[in-house]
Scaffold this motif. Structure first.
Motif, mmCIF file in Angstrom:
data_model
loop_
_atom_site.group_PDB
_atom_site.id
_atom_site.type_symbol
_atom_site.label_atom_id
_atom_site.label_comp_id
_atom_site.label_asym_id
_atom_site.label_seq_id
_atom_site.Cartn_x
_atom_site.Cartn_y
_atom_site.Cartn_z
ATOM 1 N N ASP A 110 0.817 -1.395 0.064
ATOM 2 C CA ASP A 110 -0.081 0.085 -0.121
ATOM 3 C C ASP A 110 0.689 1.059 0.110
ATOM 4 O O ASP A 110 0.838 2.069 0.947
ATOM 5 N N PHE A 111 1.525 1.394 -1.263
ATOM 6 C CA PHE A 111 2.539 2.372 -1.069
ATOM 7 C C PHE A 111 2.018 4.009 -1.335
ATOM 8 O O PHE A 111 2.710 4.710 -1.133
ATOM 9 N N SER A 112 0.698 3.921 -1.448
ATOM 10 C CA SER A 112 0.258 5.455 -1.561
ATOM 11 C C SER A 112 -0.213 5.793 -0.181
ATOM 12 O O SER A 112 -0.638 7.103 0.008
ATOM 13 N N HIS A 113 0.057 4.886 0.735
ATOM 14 C CA HIS A 113 -0.404 5.448 2.174
ATOM 15 C C HIS A 113 0.450 6.671 2.505
ATOM 16 O O HIS A 113 1.693 6.633 2.147
ATOM 17 N N PRO A 114 -0.119 7.716 3.233
ATOM 18 C CA PRO A 114 0.613 8.951 3.510
ATOM 19 C C PRO A 114 1.953 8.564 4.179
ATOM 20 O O PRO A 114 3.042 9.379 3.919
ATOM 21 N N GLN A 115 2.113 7.828 5.168
ATOM 22 C CA GLN A 115 3.226 7.717 5.925
ATOM 23 C C GLN A 115 4.566 7.218 4.876
ATOM 24 O O GLN A 115 5.593 7.416 5.242
ATOM 25 N N ILE A 116 4.013 6.363 4.154
ATOM 26 C CA ILE A 116 4.876 5.793 3.129
ATOM 27 C C ILE A 116 5.550 6.745 2.317
ATOM 28 O O ILE A 116 6.603 7.034 1.831
ATOM 29 N N GLU B 219 16.899 0.187 10.086
ATOM 30 C CA GLU B 219 16.007 1.005 10.800
ATOM 31 C C GLU B 219 14.818 0.354 11.166
ATOM 32 O O GLU B 219 14.045 1.141 11.980
ATOM 33 N N ILE B 220 14.258 -0.512 10.567
ATOM 34 C CA ILE B 220 13.227 -1.474 11.030
ATOM 35 C C ILE B 220 13.459 -2.637 11.935
ATOM 36 O O ILE B 220 14.385 -3.368 11.293
ATOM 37 N N ARG B 221 13.353 -2.722 13.124
ATOM 38 C CA ARG B 221 13.992 -3.653 14.098
ATOM 39 C C ARG B 221 13.303 -4.960 13.764
ATOM 40 O O ARG B 221 12.463 -4.988 12.968
ATOM 41 N N PHE B 222 14.025 -5.872 14.214
ATOM 42 C CA PHE B 222 13.491 -7.364 13.998
ATOM 43 C C PHE B 222 12.692 -7.601 15.014
ATOM 44 O O PHE B 222 12.861 -7.374 16.127
ATOM 45 N N GLY B 223 11.395 -8.227 14.905
ATOM 46 C CA GLY B 223 10.583 -8.498 15.641
ATOM 47 C C GLY B 223 9.288 -8.981 15.060
ATOM 48 O O GLY B 223 8.993 -8.822 13.879
ATOM 49 N N TYR B 224 8.409 -10.015 15.833
ATOM 50 C CA TYR B 224 7.174 -10.508 15.151
ATOM 51 C C TYR B 224 5.962 -9.776 15.404
ATOM 52 O O TYR B 224 5.738 -9.329 16.358
ATOM 53 N N VAL C 213 3.654 -1.947 8.794
ATOM 54 C CA VAL C 213 4.796 -2.671 9.292
ATOM 55 C C VAL C 213 5.863 -1.337 9.675
ATOM 56 O O VAL C 213 6.455 -1.301 10.744
ATOM 57 N N LEU C 214 5.714 -0.294 8.670
ATOM 58 C CA LEU C 214 6.289 0.848 8.888
ATOM 59 C C LEU C 214 6.263 1.522 10.210
ATOM 60 O O LEU C 214 6.980 2.013 11.147
ATOM 61 N N ASN C 215 4.716 1.490 10.453
ATOM 62 C CA ASN C 215 4.174 2.397 11.787
ATOM 63 C C ASN C 215 4.751 1.433 12.861
ATOM 64 O O ASN C 215 4.968 1.998 13.992
ATOM 65 N N ASP C 216 4.646 0.151 12.915
ATOM 66 C CA ASP C 216 4.949 -0.648 13.847
ATOM 67 C C ASP C 216 6.811 -0.471 14.322
ATOM 68 O O ASP C 216 7.125 -0.415 15.339
ATOM 69 N N GLY C 217 7.428 -0.258 13.268
ATOM 70 C CA GLY C 217 8.780 0.196 13.333
ATOM 71 C C GLY C 217 9.379 -1.279 13.661
ATOM 72 O O GLY C 217 10.628 -1.315 13.884
ATOM 73 N N TYR C 218 9.059 -2.408 13.438
ATOM 74 C CA TYR C 218 9.480 -3.772 13.649
ATOM 75 C C TYR C 218 8.951 -4.805 12.721
ATOM 76 O O TYR C 218 7.699 -4.679 12.157
ATOM 77 N N GLY C 219 9.674 -5.759 12.140
ATOM 78 C CA GLY C 219 9.074 -6.597 11.454
ATOM 79 C C GLY C 219 10.183 -7.954 11.405
ATOM 80 O O GLY C 219 11.136 -7.974 11.778
ATOM 81 N N GLN C 220 9.357 -9.178 10.807
ATOM 82 C CA GLN C 220 10.475 -10.216 10.644
ATOM 83 C C GLN C 220 10.396 -10.679 9.189
ATOM 84 O O GLN C 220 9.981 -9.579 8.463
ATOM 85 N N CYS C 221 10.903 -11.358 8.710
ATOM 86 C CA CYS C 221 11.467 -11.481 7.273
ATOM 87 C C CYS C 221 10.474 -11.479 6.622
ATOM 88 O O CYS C 221 10.567 -10.513 5.248
ATOM 89 N N ASN C 222 9.171 -11.904 6.488
ATOM 90 C CA ASN C 222 8.211 -11.589 5.705
ATOM 91 C C ASN C 222 7.431 -10.215 5.591
ATOM 92 O O ASN C 222 7.042 -9.625 4.484
ATOM 93 N N THR C 223 7.441 -9.617 6.670
ATOM 94 C CA THR C 223 6.758 -8.483 7.006
ATOM 95 C C THR C 223 7.805 -7.243 6.576
ATOM 96 O O THR C 223 7.379 -6.307 5.817
ATOM 97 N N LYS C 224 9.271 -7.510 6.815
ATOM 98 C CA LYS C 224 9.919 -6.647 6.371
ATOM 99 C C LYS C 224 10.076 -6.696 4.941
ATOM 100 O O LYS C 224 10.449 -5.619 4.110
ATOM 101 N N GLY C 225 9.935 -7.894 4.022
ATOM 102 C CA GLY C 225 9.929 -8.048 2.800
ATOM 103 C C GLY C 225 8.816 -7.407 1.970
ATOM 104 O O GLY C 225 9.028 -6.761 1.020
ATOM 105 N N THR C 226 7.684 -7.430 2.494
ATOM 106 C CA THR C 226 6.350 -6.559 2.225
ATOM 107 C C THR C 226 6.823 -5.105 2.192
ATOM 108 O O THR C 226 6.582 -4.420 1.333
ATOM 109 N N LEU C 227 7.468 -4.375 3.109
ATOM 110 C CA LEU C 227 7.773 -3.063 3.370
ATOM 111 C C LEU C 227 9.027 -2.802 2.120
ATOM 112 O O LEU C 227 8.667 -1.779 1.471
ATOM 113 N N LEU C 228 9.886 -3.657 2.147
ATOM 114 C CA LEU C 228 10.859 -3.320 1.038
ATOM 115 C C LEU C 228 10.221 -3.532 -0.360
ATOM 116 O O LEU C 228 10.651 -2.627 -1.060
#
Length: 95
Positions: free
Chosen positions: A16-22, A50-55, A66-81
């Motif tokens: 959802d890259f049109s989200h204002p935060q992104i 800058e996005i911490r590792f966490g579930y 994921v960006l708002n949470d500020g953390y993610g694991q491999c799948n969710t960080k991949g989504t943000l990337l």
């Protein structure tokens, strides 16, 4: 010849890259002004460093969450990337 599908640039419920935060993050970091190679590196390092590792609560979270949470694991960080790369015009897909 390898032709990249336009499908690899579209927005999806997860990407959802049109989200204002992104959009604000991309503007603040000036990633659109970089060449493709530099943009990939800068975005990759942002997600890695800058996005911490966490579930997260679920693997199916949109990139903005994921960006708002500020953390993610491999799948969710991949989504943000993927969302950040698509947002600056770099085609991506999950393989």
């Amino acid at each position: 010849m390898n032709i990249v599908s336009g499908d690899y640039l579209i927005e999806t419920p997860l990407l959802d890259f049109s989200h204002p935060q992104i959009k604000n993050l991309i503007a603040d970091r000036k990633w659109r002004a970089l060449n493709t190679f530099e943009a990939i590196g800068e975005i990759y390092h942002f997600v890695r460093d800058e996005i911490r590792f966490g579930y997260n609560a679920d693997d199916r979270l949109p990139a903005s969450k994921v960006l708002n949470d500020g953390y993610g694991q491999c799948n969710t960080k991949g989504t943000l990337l993927m969302a950040l790369l698509r947002a600056v015009g770099i085609p991506t897909r999950f393989h």
